[in-house]
Scaffold this active site. Structure first.
Site, PDB file in Angstrom:
ATOM      1  N   GLU A  94      65.422 147.179 -27.107  1.00 38.37           N
ATOM      2  CA  GLU A  94      64.998 145.784 -27.189  1.00 38.37           C
ATOM      3  C   GLU A  94      66.100 145.012 -27.906  1.00 38.37           C
ATOM      4  O   GLU A  94      66.401 145.297 -29.068  1.00 38.37           O
ATOM      5  CB  GLU A  94      63.689 145.640 -27.959  1.00 38.37           C
ATOM      6  CG  GLU A  94      63.159 144.227 -27.855  1.00 38.37           C
ATOM      7  CD  GLU A  94      62.252 143.787 -28.993  1.00 38.37           C
ATOM      8  OE1 GLU A  94      61.465 142.868 -28.782  1.00 38.37           O
ATOM      9  OE2 GLU A  94      62.347 144.342 -30.106  1.00 38.37           O
ATOM     10  N   ASP A 117      57.638 154.121 -29.023  1.00 38.40           N
ATOM     11  CA  ASP A 117      58.240 152.891 -29.527  1.00 38.40           C
ATOM     12  C   ASP A 117      58.685 153.157 -30.962  1.00 38.40           C
ATOM     13  O   ASP A 117      57.853 153.461 -31.819  1.00 38.40           O
ATOM     14  CB  ASP A 117      57.159 151.798 -29.496  1.00 38.40           C
ATOM     15  CG  ASP A 117      57.717 150.409 -29.559  1.00 38.40           C
ATOM     16  OD1 ASP A 117      58.778 150.219 -30.175  1.00 38.40           O
ATOM     17  OD2 ASP A 117      57.075 149.491 -29.005  1.00 38.40           O
ATOM     18  N   HIS A 163      53.716 142.680 -25.113  1.00 37.76           N
ATOM     19  CA  HIS A 163      52.768 142.413 -26.190  1.00 37.76           C
ATOM     20  C   HIS A 163      53.178 141.232 -27.065  1.00 37.76           C
ATOM     21  O   HIS A 163      52.414 140.836 -27.943  1.00 37.76           O
ATOM     22  CB  HIS A 163      52.637 143.675 -27.055  1.00 37.76           C
ATOM     23  CG  HIS A 163      53.923 144.021 -27.728  1.00 37.76           C
ATOM     24  ND1 HIS A 163      55.039 144.440 -27.026  1.00 37.76           N
ATOM     25  CD2 HIS A 163      54.299 143.966 -29.027  1.00 37.76           C
ATOM     26  CE1 HIS A 163      56.031 144.636 -27.871  1.00 37.76           C
ATOM     27  NE2 HIS A 163      55.608 144.360 -29.096  1.00 37.76           N
ATOM     28  N   ASP A 164      54.373 140.699 -26.859  1.00 36.31           N
ATOM     29  CA  ASP A 164      54.847 139.556 -27.652  1.00 36.31           C
ATOM     30  C   ASP A 164      54.799 138.239 -26.870  1.00 36.31           C
ATOM     31  O   ASP A 164      55.152 137.194 -27.412  1.00 36.31           O
ATOM     32  CB  ASP A 164      56.312 139.756 -28.064  1.00 36.31           C
ATOM     33  CG  ASP A 164      56.501 140.884 -29.067  1.00 36.31           C
ATOM     34  OD1 ASP A 164      55.570 141.169 -29.837  1.00 36.31           O
ATOM     35  OD2 ASP A 164      57.603 141.471 -29.075  1.00 36.31           O
ATOM     36  N   ASP A 216      62.961 149.372 -30.991  1.00 32.53           N
ATOM     37  CA  ASP A 216      62.604 148.012 -31.396  1.00 32.53           C
ATOM     38  C   ASP A 216      63.798 147.302 -32.046  1.00 32.53           C
ATOM     39  O   ASP A 216      64.508 147.900 -32.872  1.00 32.53           O
ATOM     40  CB  ASP A 216      61.460 148.122 -32.427  1.00 32.53           C
ATOM     41  CG  ASP A 216      60.862 146.777 -32.780  1.00 32.53           C
ATOM     42  OD1 ASP A 216      60.301 146.133 -31.884  1.00 32.53           O
ATOM     43  OD2 ASP A 216      60.950 146.387 -33.967  1.00 32.53           O
TER      44      ASP A 216
HETATM   45  O1  ISL Z   1      57.971 137.795 -30.132  1.00 35.41           O
HETATM   46  C1  ISL Z   1      59.070 137.330 -29.978  1.00 35.41           C
HETATM   47  C2  ISL Z   1      59.325 136.218 -29.068  1.00 35.41           C
HETATM   48  O2  ISL Z   1      58.243 135.914 -28.322  1.00 35.41           O
HETATM   49  C3  ISL Z   1      60.251 137.856 -30.622  1.00 35.41           C
HETATM   50  O3  ISL Z   1      60.898 136.979 -31.405  1.00 35.41           O
HETATM   51  C4  ISL Z   1      59.986 139.175 -31.299  1.00 35.41           C
HETATM   52  O4  ISL Z   1      59.634 139.006 -32.606  1.00 35.41           O
HETATM   53  C5  ISL Z   1      61.239 139.966 -31.196  1.00 35.41           C
HETATM   54  O5  ISL Z   1      61.458 140.123 -29.851  1.00 35.41           O
HETATM   55  C6  ISL Z   1      61.139 141.324 -31.837  1.00 35.41           C
HETATM   56  O6  ISL Z   1      60.027 142.025 -31.365  1.00 35.41           O
HETATM   57  C7  ISL Z   1      59.793 143.327 -31.792  1.00 35.41           C
HETATM   58  O7  ISL Z   1      59.942 143.516 -33.183  1.00 35.41           O
HETATM   59  C8  ISL Z   1      59.015 142.853 -34.037  1.00 35.41           C
HETATM   60  C9  ISL Z   1      57.575 143.033 -33.583  1.00 35.41           C
HETATM   61  O8  ISL Z   1      56.765 142.105 -34.248  1.00 35.41           O
HETATM   62  C10 ISL Z   1      57.413 142.846 -32.097  1.00 35.41           C
HETATM   63  O9  ISL Z   1      56.085 143.091 -31.714  1.00 35.41           O
HETATM   64  C11 ISL Z   1      58.387 143.745 -31.416  1.00 35.41           C
HETATM   65  O10 ISL Z   1      58.266 143.735 -30.021  1.00 35.41           O
HETATM   66  C12 ISL Z   1      59.222 143.415 -35.409  1.00 35.41           C
HETATM   67  O11 ISL Z   1      59.154 144.812 -35.398  1.00 35.41           O
END
Ligand code: ISL
Length: 564
Positions: free
Chosen positions: A259, A101, A330-331, A202
């Site tokens: 992503e 990642d 994980h989000d 990411d």
């Molecule tokens: O979590 C979210 C919606 O449920 C999103 O808004 C998320 O912040 C977005 O998809 C970006 O996510 C990624 O980048 C972020 C990190 O906090 C997340 O864990 C990652 O998956 C910043 O690096």
């Protein structure tokens, strides 16, 4: 298992590991790399083809590793580089790939580049977006961050604002600076040379910002200013350059998984080939927004809306792009709590959702714990919150005079912490995750919802996932079959076919999304054709023209002659 024209990552099932919460090998309450190694036989048994590992780089952990302080070293909480190398070789020995990642949009404010930049080192001063204003209460523009704060933080050292689209500990890199780009490309190549199988990139569609960083029009994007930092003007050019300088030269077939917040199929097609070649598949979020209103609010939604979103993306796949299929990561809150029923129908709804997901066209992703039906948790007090976004939400509410109880329901519904509770390996203390009290609370369900129990049973969510994953190896229609929506107007049944005219065969996948028994005519053509049930969560062994579905029932059946 790769067939000639089909890249491995289309045939694969991915398994996502959140290292902090997967398995702790050294008893400090924090998951680690050796802990993952201990569980590789489990992954092998489950039958997954590739692991997506959330960030394990050196990081102060303000956003659990998405704030990288050194891209080339491993966070000591997780182990060291030799542990990581061992992980890679143990995975490869079992023919399981490893996707890292990579966070290229921002770094931690602890990163050497940021430390030099804030001191005005001439080589690094433009590595980030710095802006000064007349007084520090006036921000350079009105952009909002993803974590419910303004998108600018003030730095006392440089006495200026820096752009921070996530937490204040994550500073956005200035991709318009060619030095930044070439440093990042070196990092990408450094990891590729270590033998990994690809990257999950990411928030990769945030890397280009509008010239001059103008104010956003409130309401135009889901974040104020989003029209200036999501899918920005130079995005495709930077994608193409990144591709050319890194992945393009690589002799092996790698995967780049992007992503992408706020994209549509047209953009996905552009990103996966028509405009730039960087990405092989996109992670889209439309289906994750159906039950949300303004980020933390609950929205009532209907199955029709899910059908509409999925049909749109399945059409995009037919048109030549490729997508990751997921309901959890994980989000996101846990899928069985969110789209199923984790009280009365945990087995039924968890297996139905899995059938539904793996039935679509794209690459299915299983997020750790999903395969045993782990659900959301309750938060007794603010002390239990770990996630930076959830903390901000609570702090914002508190500063408006609210009590914890007034936001508790929102947190329990949507907090990212729901996904991050420790993996439930068994019913022992600390759920078999660790010998010590973990860094985040364990979900109350671990005594009844755990791997050991479900592995020992003949029928369980885990056993069903294993079957479903192995079905993909045997059934090329799951990978290649065209998508056709069935009973589109039905409000409870989501059914679809995966067809191959050339082979004169099709799969039918039918799922009841509700707590009720429901009747549906799946397709008139069933009457004229023989269908074999390949997988069913509630024991169904035939299809009929009109079917009575039990709550959360799901079935996959195959016809030998393609009906017309
Ligand atoms: O979590 C979210 C919606 O449920 C999103 O808004 C998320 O912040 C977005 O998809 C970006 O996510 C990624 O980048 C972020 C990190 O906090 C997340 O864990 C990652 O998956 C910043 O690096």
């Amino acid at each position: 298992m790769t067939s000639e024209d089909c890249p491995w990552w289309k045939e694969a099932v991915f398994y996502q590991i959140y290292p902090r919460s997967f398995n702790d090998s050294d008893g400090d309450g924090i998951g680690d790399i050796n802990g993952i190694v201990e569980k590789i036989d489990y992954l092998d048994w489950l039958g997954v083809d590739c692991v997506w590992l959330n960030p394990v780089y050196l990081s102060p952990g303000k956003d659990q590793g998405y704030d990288i302080a050194d891209y080339r070293s491993i966070n000591p909480e997780y182990g060291d580089m030799s542990d990581w190398e061992n992980l890679l070789s143990e995975l490869h020995e079992r023919d399981i790939g490893l996707v890292m990642d990579l966070v290229l949009n921002h770094t931690s404010t602890q990163h050497e580049w940021f430390r030099k930049s804030r001191r005005g080192d001439p080589e690094y001063e433009d590595y980030y977006y710095w802006r000064s204003t007349d007084d520090r209460s006036t921000r350079p523009n009105n952009w909002e961050s993803f974590f419910d704060t303004p998108a600018w933080s003030f730095d006392e050292v440089r006495e200026a604002f820096y752009l921070t689209l996530f937490s204040e500990a994550q500073a956005d890199l200035n991709w318009d600076n060619s030095e930044v780009r070439s440093d990042l490309f070196e990092i990408v190549n450094w990891w590729l040379s270590r033998g990994i199988d690809g990257f999950r990139l990411d928030v990769i569609n945030l890397i280009s910002k509008s010239d001059g960083l103008p104010d956003g029009t409130p309401g135009k994007s889901f974040l104020t200013g989003g029209e200036h930092f999501i899918n920005g003007p130079e995005m495709h050019r930077y994608f193409e350059e990144l591709y050319r300088e890194t992945l393009a030269e690589h002799p092996r077939e790698l995967v780049a998984l992007g992503e992408c917040v706020d994209i549509d199929p047209k953009l996905a097609e552009a990103m996966t080939g028509t405009e730039s070649n960087l990405l092989d598949m996109v992670i889209f979020f439309d289906h994750m927004l159906l039950d949300r209103d303004d980020r933390w609010g609950k929205r009532e939604w209907e199955l029709q809306e899910l059908k509409k979103v999925m049909r749109k993306w399945q059409d995009a796949v037919e048109d030549g792009t490729w997508v990751s299929l997921f309901l959890s990561n994980h989000d996101q809150p846990r899928q069985v709590s969110r789209f199923g029923n984790d009280v009365e129908y945990r087995y039924e709804s968890a297996t139905m959702l899995a059938t539904w997901l793996h039935g679509h066209k794209g690459t299915p992703f299983v997020y750790q714990g999903e395969e045993i039906g782990m659900g959301n948790v309750s938060f007794e007090s603010p002390d239990e919150i770990r996630d930076v976004w959830a903390k901000n939400y609570w702090e914002n509410a508190r500063s408006k005079g609210k009590e914890f109880d007034e936001v508790r329901e929102d947190l329990e519904r949507f907090s990212r912490d729901n996904a991050r509770t420790p993996m439930q390996w068994n019913d022992k203390e600390f759920s078999g995750f660790s010998e010590a009290s973990p860094w985040i609370k364990i979900a109350e369900s671990y005594e009844t919802v755990n791997v050991a129990d479900q592995r020992a049973r003949e029928t369980s969510i885990l056993r069903y996932y294993k079957e479903l994953i192995s079905l993909r190896d045997r059934e090329p229609l799951l990978v290649e079959g065209d998508f056709e929506m069935l009973v589109p107007a039905h409000n409870s049944i989501y059914a679809f076919a995966r067809t191959s005219e050339a082979e004169n065969e099709e799969l039918i996948i039918a799922c009841n999304f509700t707590d009720d028994s429901v009747t549906s005519e799946i397709a008139p053509r069933i009457a004229d054709s023989e269908y074999n049930v390949l997988l069913a969560n509630l024991g169904r062994d035939t299809l009929s023209e009109v079917m009575q579905f039990q709550p959360y029932e799901a079935v996959i059946a195959k016809s030998q002659s393609h009906p017309t």
